[in-house]
Design a protein around this motif. Structure first.
Motif, PDB file in Angstrom:
ATOM      1  N   LYS A  59       0.817  -1.218   0.000  1.00 11.31           N
ATOM      2  CA  LYS A  59       0.000   0.000   0.000  1.00 11.31           C
ATOM      3  C   LYS A  59       0.850   1.266   0.000  1.00 11.31           C
ATOM      4  O   LYS A  59       0.338   2.353  -0.244  1.00 11.31           O
ATOM      5  CB  LYS A  59      -0.911  -0.013   1.232  1.00 11.31           C
ATOM      6  CG  LYS A  59      -2.200  -0.770   1.014  1.00 11.31           C
ATOM      7  CD  LYS A  59      -3.095  -0.014   0.045  1.00 11.31           C
ATOM      8  CE  LYS A  59      -4.486  -0.571  -0.019  1.00 11.31           C
ATOM      9  NZ  LYS A  59      -5.403   0.280  -0.790  1.00 11.31           N
ATOM     10  N   CYS A  65      -5.027   1.423  -4.984  1.00 11.31           N
ATOM     11  CA  CYS A  65      -5.226   2.796  -4.518  1.00 11.31           C
ATOM     12  C   CYS A  65      -4.567   2.972  -3.160  1.00 11.31           C
ATOM     13  O   CYS A  65      -4.330   1.997  -2.456  1.00 11.31           O
ATOM     14  CB  CYS A  65      -6.719   3.110  -4.507  1.00 11.31           C
ATOM     15  SG  CYS A  65      -7.445   3.224  -2.898  1.00 11.31           S
ATOM     16  N   ALA A  83      -5.666   4.294  -0.380  1.00  9.93           N
ATOM     17  CA  ALA A  83      -6.489   4.352   0.827  1.00  9.93           C
ATOM     18  C   ALA A  83      -6.482   3.010   1.562  1.00  9.93           C
ATOM     19  O   ALA A  83      -5.947   2.009   1.080  1.00  9.93           O
ATOM     20  CB  ALA A  83      -7.910   4.759   0.460  1.00  9.93           C
ATOM     21  N   CYS A 114      -9.437   1.311   3.199  1.00  8.03           N
ATOM     22  CA  CYS A 114     -10.816   1.064   3.606  1.00  8.03           C
ATOM     23  C   CYS A 114     -10.925  -0.367   4.131  1.00  8.03           C
ATOM     24  O   CYS A 114     -10.542  -1.315   3.438  1.00  8.03           O
ATOM     25  CB  CYS A 114     -11.771   1.261   2.437  1.00  8.03           C
ATOM     26  SG  CYS A 114     -11.700   2.924   1.761  1.00  8.03           S
ATOM     27  N   TYR A 130     -13.337  -2.184   4.362  1.00  4.87           N
ATOM     28  CA  TYR A 130     -14.272  -3.020   3.593  1.00  4.87           C
ATOM     29  C   TYR A 130     -13.831  -3.124   2.143  1.00  4.87           C
ATOM     30  O   TYR A 130     -14.621  -3.477   1.291  1.00  4.87           O
ATOM     31  CB  TYR A 130     -15.685  -2.405   3.635  1.00  4.87           C
ATOM     32  CG  TYR A 130     -15.701  -0.957   3.206  1.00  4.87           C
ATOM     33  CD1 TYR A 130     -15.568  -0.613   1.876  1.00  4.87           C
ATOM     34  CD2 TYR A 130     -15.788   0.068   4.131  1.00  4.87           C
ATOM     35  CE1 TYR A 130     -15.540   0.707   1.475  1.00  4.87           C
ATOM     36  CE2 TYR A 130     -15.768   1.387   3.748  1.00  4.87           C
ATOM     37  CZ  TYR A 130     -15.637   1.703   2.415  1.00  4.87           C
ATOM     38  OH  TYR A 130     -15.596   3.004   2.015  1.00  4.87           O
ATOM     39  N   TYR A 167     -13.340  -2.851  -1.614  1.00  7.10           N
ATOM     40  CA  TYR A 167     -14.005  -3.605  -2.681  1.00  7.10           C
ATOM     41  C   TYR A 167     -13.023  -4.453  -3.489  1.00  7.10           C
ATOM     42  O   TYR A 167     -13.426  -5.356  -4.200  1.00  7.10           O
ATOM     43  CB  TYR A 167     -14.715  -2.633  -3.646  1.00  7.10           C
ATOM     44  CG  TYR A 167     -15.646  -1.678  -2.976  1.00  7.10           C
ATOM     45  CD1 TYR A 167     -16.789  -2.141  -2.333  1.00  7.10           C
ATOM     46  CD2 TYR A 167     -15.397  -0.309  -2.962  1.00  7.10           C
ATOM     47  CE1 TYR A 167     -17.658  -1.257  -1.701  1.00  7.10           C
ATOM     48  CE2 TYR A 167     -16.253   0.572  -2.343  1.00  7.10           C
ATOM     49  CZ  TYR A 167     -17.385   0.095  -1.710  1.00  7.10           C
ATOM     50  OH  TYR A 167     -18.239   0.965  -1.078  1.00  7.10           O
ATOM     51  N   LEU A 168     -11.750  -4.107  -3.403  1.00  3.92           N
ATOM     52  CA  LEU A 168     -10.763  -4.832  -4.205  1.00  3.92           C
ATOM     53  C   LEU A 168     -10.272  -6.094  -3.502  1.00  3.92           C
ATOM     54  O   LEU A 168      -9.582  -6.903  -4.116  1.00  3.92           O
ATOM     55  CB  LEU A 168      -9.556  -3.931  -4.513  1.00  3.92           C
ATOM     56  CG  LEU A 168      -9.857  -2.661  -5.309  1.00  3.92           C
ATOM     57  CD1 LEU A 168      -8.559  -1.927  -5.638  1.00  3.92           C
ATOM     58  CD2 LEU A 168     -10.608  -3.000  -6.586  1.00  3.92           C
ATOM     59  N   ASP A 173      -8.695   4.455  -7.423  1.00  2.00           N
ATOM     60  CA  ASP A 173      -9.293   5.768  -7.197  1.00  2.00           C
ATOM     61  C   ASP A 173      -8.425   6.745  -7.988  1.00  2.00           C
ATOM     62  O   ASP A 173      -7.357   7.162  -7.529  1.00  2.00           O
ATOM     63  CB  ASP A 173      -9.294   6.119  -5.707  1.00  2.00           C
ATOM     64  CG  ASP A 173     -10.080   7.398  -5.433  1.00  2.00           C
ATOM     65  OD1 ASP A 173      -9.895   8.374  -6.188  1.00  2.00           O
ATOM     66  OD2 ASP A 173     -10.868   7.414  -4.485  1.00  2.00           O
ATOM     67  N   LYS A 193     -12.794   8.954  -3.224  1.00  2.00           N
ATOM     68  CA  LYS A 193     -12.895   9.306  -1.802  1.00  2.00           C
ATOM     69  C   LYS A 193     -11.864  10.379  -1.477  1.00  2.00           C
ATOM     70  O   LYS A 193     -11.491  10.556  -0.317  1.00  2.00           O
ATOM     71  CB  LYS A 193     -12.655   8.085  -0.924  1.00  2.00           C
ATOM     72  CG  LYS A 193     -13.717   7.011  -1.027  1.00  2.00           C
ATOM     73  CD  LYS A 193     -13.552   5.993   0.079  1.00  2.00           C
ATOM     74  CE  LYS A 193     -14.635   4.940   0.016  1.00  2.00           C
ATOM     75  NZ  LYS A 193     -14.295   3.849  -0.912  1.00  2.00           N
TER      76      LYS A 193
HETATM   77 FE1  SF4 Z   1      -9.231   2.274  -2.276  1.00  2.00          FE
HETATM   78 FE2  SF4 Z   1     -11.805   1.935  -2.877  1.00  2.00          FE
HETATM   79 FE3  SF4 Z   1     -10.429  -0.026  -1.623  1.00  2.00          FE
HETATM   80 FE4  SF4 Z   1     -11.054   2.237  -0.339  1.00  2.00          FE
HETATM   81  S1  SF4 Z   1     -12.506   0.704  -1.137  1.00  2.00           S
HETATM   82  S2  SF4 Z   1      -9.071   1.176  -0.303  1.00  2.00           S
HETATM   83  S3  SF4 Z   1     -10.884   3.786  -1.973  1.00  2.00           S
HETATM   84  S4  SF4 Z   1     -10.063   0.759  -3.703  1.00  2.00           S
END
Ligand code: SF4
Length: 368
Positions: A76, A108, A110, A112, A114, A116-117, A170, A202
């Motif tokens: 990251k 990305c 960030a 998060c 949760y 999505y990736l 992102d 975001k």
């Molecule tokens: Fe990045 Fe989207 Fe995953 Fe958050 S949910 S870490 S903005 S890819």
């Protein structure tokens, strides 16, 4: 990582300078250096004082670690400037978000909880920015005028063929290092056909985009959530900064959108989501020719994404208990865990009611 404290929007409506990601490692492959855009990205990183490691081979190696958390932390913090493989030029339909998905980058900065990736990336989540930008943009023309008809696409049929650039990244969060998003906005702005670029973010560093010749062919959607859920979105810009950035983009003539996601029944969710919608309405108040869409996405997880997220965020209290969910089969036969129907219906009724009351100009594209 908790999200930083919220900021209030600037009274003059210009977005504040946002916090910009500084990767700890920047790698560039030999093939990427063959492209002017690859060299431009190297120059951007070096102008920020970031040392760039010039690799001797095109494969990224040495990024794995037996401990998934350590591999995650290192990845990251890494930006790799690479060349998108040919498979990236065969576009996939991506309903209900858009007709087609294309990628300027993958990964990305960030954190998060949760994400999505989780479960869909190959290997550690290094951010890869693609140097063969011209080929990626030129390739889109073959897909214009094509696309499956869905209820969401029917709702935006007047926008032409839609291309989504944020399925795997992102693009605004890395724009200061890539410049790829500005190039894509210019490309769509100059395109002589009914097409639209769409992306979700975001982040809030929109200042470089405000004066681009976008020709209203780019819709920027801000991914937002109720304030109690902000602690699940580490490394992103605060909600108020995102809302201020949305107002600035709308005033610059861009179509904008709210992606309210992932909707989670946090304690006091009714008031929390009502407050979010009110804050969004305040940020957009008085903007002439406002073109606003809303996408509503509830939280869900799969067995694979849960395993990956537990490895990435071992201390997270994000609710991932199968006992609180019901199983839903995807068209590919895989399982995802979603909220039970009565709760889904209650959340949907509440959010759509508040949108109708406080943001009547908004077109709700879908609930899922
Ligand atoms: Fe990045 Fe989207 Fe995953 Fe958050 S949910 S870490 S903005 S890819």
């Amino acid at each position: 990582m908790p999200a930083p404290p919220a900021e209030r929007p600037d009274p003059d409506h210009r977005p504040r300078p946002a916090r910009l990601w500084r990767p700890r490692r920047v790698l560039v492959t030999p093939a990427a250096l063959d492209f002017a855009h690859g060299r431009a990205m190297v120059a951007r990183a070096e102008a920020m004082g970031l040392p760039v490691e010039r690799l001797s081979a095109n494969r990224l190696t040495g990024l794995r670690d037996a401990d998934p958390r350590q591999a995650y932390i290192a990845a990251k913090a890494t930006l790799a400037i690479t060349v998108a493989p040919p498979t990236k030029l065969r576009l996939q339909p991506i309903p209900p978000s858009a007709d087609w998905r294309f990628d300027l980058a993958e990964g990305c900065p960030a954190h998060c909880q949760y994400c999505y990736l989780a479960g869909s990336l190959q290997g550690p989540p290094v951010t890869r920015a693609y140097a063969n930008l011209d080929a990626i943009l030129d390739n889109l023309a073959a897909y214009a005028g094509q696309g499956a008809v869905t209820s969401a696409s029917a709702e935006r049929a007047h926008e032409g063929t839609t291309f989504e650039a944020s399925c795997y990244t992102d693009p605004l969060g890395i724009e200061h290092l890539t410049g790829s998003l500005s190039a894509a906005i210019r490309h769509f702005g100059a395109w002589d056909a009914p097409v639209q670029l769409r992306f979700t973010t975001k982040f809030a560093a929109v200042a470089p985009l405000l004066d681009l010749p976008h020709n209203r062919r780019t819709r920027i959607r801000f991914s937002v959530n109720a304030r109690p859920a902000a602690r699940y979105e580490g490394g992103t810009d605060p909600l108020d900064a995102r809302l201020a950035a949305m107002g600035a983009m709308a005033r610059a003539g861009y179509p904008v959108g709210l992606t309210i996601a992932p909707i989670i029944p946090v304690a006091g969710w009714e008031a929390a989501y009502a407050g979010l919608i009110r804050d969004a309405a305040d940020a957009l108040a008085g903007i002439p020719d406002l073109d606003l869409t809303v996408e509503l996405i509830t939280h869900r997880f799969t067995p694979i994404s849960k395993t990956v997220l537990r490895g990435w965020y071992p201390g997270s209290d994000l609710p991932l208990d199968e006992a609180d969910r019901v199983e839903k089969r995807t068209k590919f036969g895989t399982v995802k865990h979603v909220f039970p129907k009565p709760l889904m219906q209650a959340m949907r009724a509440h959010l759509t009611d508040r949108l109708a009351r406080d943001l009547p100009a908004a077109r709700v594209l879908y609930w899922t």
